[in-house]
Design an enzyme around this catalytic site. Sequence first.
Site, PDB file in Angstrom:
ATOM      1  N   ARG A 164       0.821  -1.333   0.075  1.00  7.18           N
ATOM      2  CA  ARG A 164       0.005   0.038   0.035  1.00  7.18           C
ATOM      3  C   ARG A 164       1.066   1.197   0.012  1.00  7.18           C
ATOM      4  NH1 ARG A 164      -3.127  -3.537  -0.605  1.00  7.18           N
ATOM      5  NH2 ARG A 164      -5.037  -4.024   0.223  1.00  7.18           N
ATOM      6  N   SER A 238     -11.042  -0.888   3.066  1.00  2.00           N
ATOM      7  CA  SER A 238      -9.912  -0.717   4.403  1.00  2.00           C
ATOM      8  C   SER A 238      -9.664   0.631   4.771  1.00  2.00           C
ATOM      9  CB  SER A 238      -8.869  -1.835   4.262  1.00  2.00           C
ATOM     10  OG  SER A 238      -9.183  -3.048   3.713  1.00  2.00           O
ATOM     11  N   GLU A 333      -5.072   3.754   5.780  1.00  2.02           N
ATOM     12  CA  GLU A 333      -4.578   3.464   4.438  1.00  2.02           C
ATOM     13  C   GLU A 333      -5.550   4.730   3.781  1.00  2.02           C
ATOM     14  OE1 GLU A 333      -5.651  -0.381   2.348  1.00  2.02           O
ATOM     15  OE2 GLU A 333      -6.604   0.771   0.778  1.00  2.02           O
TER      16      GLU A 333
END
Length: 337
Positions: A164, A238, A333
């Site tokens: 990520r 998420s 995130e």
Amino acid sequence: MNIQENISLLPFNTFGIDKNARFFAVATSTEEVKQLLQKSKEMNVPLFILGGGSNILLTKNLEALVIKMEIKGFELIRENENEVFLKVGAGESWHDLVKFCIQNNWAGVENLSLIPGTVGASPMQNIGAYGVEIKEVFDHLEAVDRDTLEIRSFSTEECKFGYRESVFKNDLKEQFVITHVVFRLLKSPRINTDYGAINQILKEKGIDSPTIKDISDAVIEIRRSKLPDPALIGNAGSFFKNPTVPVSTFEKIKSDYPNVPGFPNEDGVKIPAAWLIEQTGWKGKRFGNIGVHQFQPLVLVNYGGGDGYEIKELSKKIQESVLAQFEILLHPEVNFL
Ligand code: FAD
Ligand code: EPU
């Protein structure tokens, strides 16, 4: 090139937050991106590059020029015996790219089916799911330097992809506008069904030798069963990244919580943030219009009319609980604005 004023961003973010952009314009070509970058300098306003708005949390009105990326197009630029090199406009939808590859029997992105958002945003956090990240199919990208307006090409190495992560979220944050991404796809599939649930679905369907379409269908089925659809409940997938902790930390947690799930990797053990959040009691909690999803606590949700600032405050409380109980700091995130 039409610059609009005081535009609601409600239709342009999957969290469904109603905040305004002071200025708003659409870019359909590299040339238009350059013109808009120049314009923002003349207007002396900050810039925000918007893709599909599926990884942002709007906490306030944006006193900025928001450029919505709509550069389209799929172009086969090169091929060899085993691979094709496909150049894709930043404004194409990610899942349309996946479908286009499956139609042509080009393999590599099928495990990444149904991820919302645009192709241009996909390198930003090296999108990943079901055992695959885009770095594995990435060849290079083209981007416009926000200061010099020059076009620059970035190789896989230069993008510094991680879990990520990429250089565009770190050293080169807010420096480049990605206009095109070139993917390297395989003519003969290298099937990846390591992620348990994919194998299970294929088995249930009696599929022994899956095609890339079978894999895509299985991934879509799993995703639909696990993740809330932003068209029905606002969310950005998420909210936090899954933390990796040293083996010793994992063992310490395991002595108190024998059922803690853990996935070893080269840096230690990855613990699902969903599990940590569930243990701290937040799963399914609702506060007015916002909350923590009832089946997937890693997803914070807006039931309608929710406020981005309140979601940010809720995320901080979750971080504090997990830190207090497990001494693990969860990192978001989602990009806060
Ligand atoms: P946006 O939200 O519009 O932007 C994200 C960031 O990228 C912003 O900082 C923006 O300024 C920047 N940006 C966007 N386009 C450009 C560009 N062309 N040039 C420069 N900067 C740009 N992600 C995963 O990795 N795996 C998943 O499995 C996954 N599942 C999800 C499921 C759901 C239901 C949702 C809502 C989200 C999920 N996500 C997942 C997160 C999200 O889909 C990805 O991060 C996606 O790549 C975001 O694309 P976007 O176009 O919506 O970006
Ligand atoms: N879990 C719980 N309680 C729950 C739900 C899950 O404890 O209520 C635990 C279970 O142990 C489960 C584990 O969490 O095995 C993992 O859950 P899941 O398979 O749903 O995956 P995830 O870790 O929550 C990650 C990505 C997703 C990606 C999927 C599939 C991150 C931050 N998230 O989710 O990406 O789609 O794996 O690969 O890495 C996103 O980035 O937005 C995203 C959705």
